[in-house]
Design a protein around this motif. Structure first.
Motif, PDB file in Angstrom:
ATOM      1  N   ALA A   1       0.911  -1.220   0.080  1.00 34.35           N
ATOM      2  CA  ALA A   1       0.101  -0.082  -0.115  1.00 34.35           C
ATOM      3  C   ALA A   1       0.760   1.134  -0.041  1.00 34.35           C
ATOM      4  N   ALA A   2       2.019   1.238   0.797  1.00 34.92           N
ATOM      5  CA  ALA A   2       2.757   2.356   0.973  1.00 34.92           C
ATOM      6  C   ALA A   2       3.333   2.557  -0.383  1.00 34.92           C
ATOM      7  N   ILE A   3       3.881   1.550  -1.128  1.00 36.17           N
ATOM      8  CA  ILE A   3       4.572   1.791  -2.603  1.00 36.17           C
ATOM      9  C   ILE A   3       3.575   2.374  -3.419  1.00 36.17           C
ATOM     10  N   ALA A   4       2.398   1.824  -3.427  1.00 42.70           N
ATOM     11  CA  ALA A   4       1.282   2.330  -4.372  1.00 42.70           C
ATOM     12  C   ALA A   4       0.898   3.790  -4.101  1.00 42.70           C
ATOM     13  N   LEU A   5       0.795   4.028  -2.809  1.00 42.53           N
ATOM     14  CA  LEU A   5       0.316   5.558  -2.631  1.00 42.53           C
ATOM     15  C   LEU A   5       1.441   6.429  -2.839  1.00 42.53           C
ATOM     16  N   ILE A   6       2.785   6.058  -2.677  1.00 41.34           N
ATOM     17  CA  ILE A   6       3.794   7.012  -3.064  1.00 41.34           C
ATOM     18  C   ILE A   6       3.814   7.109  -4.560  1.00 41.34           C
ATOM     19  N   THR A   7       3.706   6.211  -5.123  1.00 37.62           N
ATOM     20  CA  THR A   7       3.928   6.439  -6.938  1.00 37.62           C
ATOM     21  C   THR A   7       2.673   6.760  -7.393  1.00 37.62           C
ATOM     22  N   GLY A   8       1.421   6.718  -6.637  1.00 43.91           N
ATOM     23  CA  GLY A   8       0.062   6.584  -7.282  1.00 43.91           C
ATOM     24  C   GLY A   8      -0.315   5.925  -8.309  1.00 43.91           C
ATOM     25  N   GLN A   9       0.402   4.795  -8.451  1.00 41.48           N
ATOM     26  CA  GLN A   9       0.079   3.837  -9.670  1.00 41.48           C
ATOM     27  C   GLN A   9      -0.563   2.507  -8.840  1.00 41.48           C
ATOM     28  N   GLY A  10      -1.653   2.115  -9.380  1.00 42.58           N
ATOM     29  CA  GLY A  10      -2.138   1.050  -8.849  1.00 42.58           C
ATOM     30  C   GLY A  10      -1.173  -0.206  -9.133  1.00 42.58           C
ATOM     31  N   GLU A  11      -0.698  -0.468 -10.194  1.00 38.23           N
ATOM     32  CA  GLU A  11       0.153  -1.606 -10.419  1.00 38.23           C
ATOM     33  C   GLU A  11       1.173  -1.869  -9.416  1.00 38.23           C
ATOM     34  N   ASP A  12       1.973  -0.710  -8.992  1.00 38.77           N
ATOM     35  CA  ASP A  12       3.006  -0.904  -7.833  1.00 38.77           C
ATOM     36  C   ASP A  12       2.603  -1.344  -6.667  1.00 38.77           C
ATOM     37  N   ASN A  13       1.214  -1.865  -6.482  1.00 37.37           N
ATOM     38  CA  ASN A  13       0.590  -2.257  -5.305  1.00 37.37           C
ATOM     39  C   ASN A  13       1.328  -3.816  -5.242  1.00 37.37           C
ATOM     40  N   PHE A  14       1.847  -4.178  -6.360  1.00 31.21           N
ATOM     41  CA  PHE A  14       2.247  -5.611  -6.573  1.00 31.21           C
ATOM     42  C   PHE A  14       4.062  -5.701  -6.586  1.00 31.21           C
ATOM     43  N   LEU A  15       4.475  -4.534  -6.493  1.00 31.52           N
ATOM     44  CA  LEU A  15       6.058  -4.372  -6.645  1.00 31.52           C
ATOM     45  C   LEU A  15       6.616  -5.340  -5.201  1.00 31.52           C
ATOM     46  N   TRP A  16       6.095  -4.962  -4.324  1.00 34.73           N
ATOM     47  CA  TRP A  16       6.617  -5.661  -2.950  1.00 34.73           C
ATOM     48  C   TRP A  16       6.415  -7.324  -3.026  1.00 34.73           C
ATOM     49  N   GLY A  17       5.286  -7.847  -3.748  1.00 34.20           N
ATOM     50  CA  GLY A  17       5.174  -9.393  -3.878  1.00 34.20           C
ATOM     51  C   GLY A  17       6.216  -9.746  -5.145  1.00 34.20           C
ATOM     52  N   PHE A  18       6.700  -9.068  -5.998  1.00 31.77           N
ATOM     53  CA  PHE A  18       7.544  -9.518  -6.919  1.00 31.77           C
ATOM     54  C   PHE A  18       9.096  -9.356  -6.246  1.00 31.77           C
ATOM     55  N   THR A  19       9.290  -8.477  -5.462  1.00 30.71           N
ATOM     56  CA  THR A  19      10.660  -8.508  -4.692  1.00 30.71           C
ATOM     57  C   THR A  19      10.826  -9.591  -3.719  1.00 30.71           C
ATOM     58  N   VAL A  20       9.658 -10.070  -3.106  1.00 29.25           N
ATOM     59  CA  VAL A  20       9.684 -11.279  -2.190  1.00 29.25           C
ATOM     60  C   VAL A  20       9.966 -12.543  -3.027  1.00 29.25           C
ATOM     61  N   ASN A  21       9.103 -12.495  -4.313  1.00 29.41           N
ATOM     62  CA  ASN A  21       9.302 -13.666  -4.911  1.00 29.41           C
ATOM     63  C   ASN A  21      10.603 -13.690  -5.522  1.00 29.41           C
ATOM     64  N   THR A  22      11.324 -12.538  -5.730  1.00 30.29           N
ATOM     65  CA  THR A  22      12.994 -12.923  -6.636  1.00 30.29           C
ATOM     66  C   THR A  22      13.658 -13.177  -5.345  1.00 30.29           C
ATOM     67  N   VAL A  23      13.552 -12.714  -4.165  1.00 31.82           N
ATOM     68  CA  VAL A  23      14.323 -13.053  -2.847  1.00 31.82           C
ATOM     69  C   VAL A  23      14.302 -14.516  -2.697  1.00 31.82           C
ATOM     70  N   VAL A  24      12.986 -14.939  -2.612  1.00 33.81           N
ATOM     71  CA  VAL A  24      13.102 -16.406  -2.651  1.00 33.81           C
ATOM     72  C   VAL A  24      13.484 -17.385  -3.598  1.00 33.81           C
ATOM     73  N   ILE A  25      13.609 -16.971  -4.802  1.00 30.79           N
ATOM     74  CA  ILE A  25      14.098 -17.642  -5.927  1.00 30.79           C
ATOM     75  C   ILE A  25      15.377 -17.462  -5.720  1.00 30.79           C
ATOM     76  N   LEU A  26      16.427 -16.509  -5.264  1.00 28.94           N
ATOM     77  CA  LEU A  26      17.612 -16.547  -5.121  1.00 28.94           C
ATOM     78  C   LEU A  26      18.018 -17.336  -3.942  1.00 28.94           C
ATOM     79  N   VAL A  27      17.231 -17.478  -2.832  1.00 35.11           N
ATOM     80  CA  VAL A  27      17.306 -18.309  -1.787  1.00 35.11           C
ATOM     81  C   VAL A  27      17.372 -19.811  -2.303  1.00 35.11           C
ATOM     82  N   LEU A  28      16.393 -20.231  -3.095  1.00 37.61           N
ATOM     83  CA  LEU A  28      16.248 -21.472  -3.510  1.00 37.61           C
ATOM     84  C   LEU A  28      17.557 -22.003  -4.345  1.00 37.61           C
ATOM     85  N   VAL A  29      17.815 -20.767  -5.090  1.00 34.56           N
ATOM     86  CA  VAL A  29      19.065 -20.976  -6.133  1.00 34.56           C
ATOM     87  C   VAL A  29      20.282 -21.428  -5.229  1.00 34.56           C
TER      88      VAL A  29
END
Length: 246
Positions: free
Chosen positions: A115-143
């Motif tokens: 919510a904070a990211i989306a409110l800062i940027t004013g873009q609804g799609e940025d509500n999903f940036l945190w999820g992408f970041t978490v998924n990327t970190v998990v992939i790195l941990v798995l690798v």
């Protein structure tokens, strides 16, 4: 003066549990840790391990609210704040009932950051940036776990049973740990492969719907398959010793 004799209070205190041991104890104390490896897998057992119907609602409702509100209002403020309020309510509800708010609190952190990211940027799609970041970190941990020859699913299986080397005692069990880790790598990688192009295209509603479909339902299916795969690992005798790792 004669030297004082050491009493019981002066004896060496037990060593404090390591971080890995503390994490393992936390996992075993969770509902996931109460899965019986000898029990027949069922949808009900897996659902209960994920927090039951209540946990499922707490996981899905914020995403559903965002999708509905953004599709009908296109108002970023309303679309991110209402799910955030709902997540705060879930945590408060569990605390008041003296339950375990861990899952709800973890969800609250994710919803709050998104919510904070989306409110800062004013873009609804940025509500999903945190999820992408978490998924990327998990992939790195798995690798990294695979490159280190310590596949993450094997480590988690060891934490569940307090037998950290159980997955390494037999060739077949090592293969299971590797395959199950690859399974999660594929599942999480698929989420990014499907959702990132939608984010770049600004398809907010489609992205929100896809995230719901590729979220809890997909994770439950992956957990089911993983449970089936690692049951043999979980059933390792307590005195098993990893000869090959020495």
């Amino acid at each position: 003066m004669p030297a004082e004799q050491a009493g019981p209070a002066d004896e060496a205190e037990p060593a404090e549990a390591s971080f890995s041991e503390q994490v393992g104890a936390a996992i075993r104390g969770s509902k996931l840790g109460h899965l019986d490896p000898a029990a027949k897998p069922s949808a009900g057992a897996l659902l209960e391990a994920m927090g039951g119907v209540r946990g499922l609602v707490e996981s899905l409702l914020p995403g559903v609210l965002f999708l509905v509100l953004y599709a009908t209002t296109k108002d970023v403020l309303v679309s991110v704040l209402v799910p955030l309020v709902a997540s705060v309510g879930f945590v408060a509800w569990r605390v008041l009932q003296k339950g375990q708010p861990v899952l709800a609190f973890a969800g609250l952190i994710g919803v709050g950051i998104s919510a904070a990211i989306a409110l800062i940027t004013g873009q609804g799609e940025d509500n999903f940036l945190w999820g992408f970041t978490v998924n990327t970190v998990v992939i790195l941990v798995l690798v990294v776990s695979m490159l280190a020859r310590r596949p993450l699913v094997g480590i988690i299986a060891g934490a569940l049973t307090a037998k950290p080397y159980a997955w390494r005692t037999e060739r077949a069990k090592r293969a299971v740990a590797w395959r199950a880790t690859v399974l999660w790598l594929v599942v999480i990688g698929a989420r990014l492969a499907v959702q990132v192009p939608m984010y770049l295209a600004g398809a907010v509603e489609a992205l929100a719907a896809t995230k719901l479909l590729m979220g809890v339902p997909l994770y439950l299916a992956a957990l089911w398959v993983t449970w089936l795969m690692v049951r043999a690992v979980l059933d390792t005798p307590a005195d098993a010793v990893d000869q090959e790792s020495r």
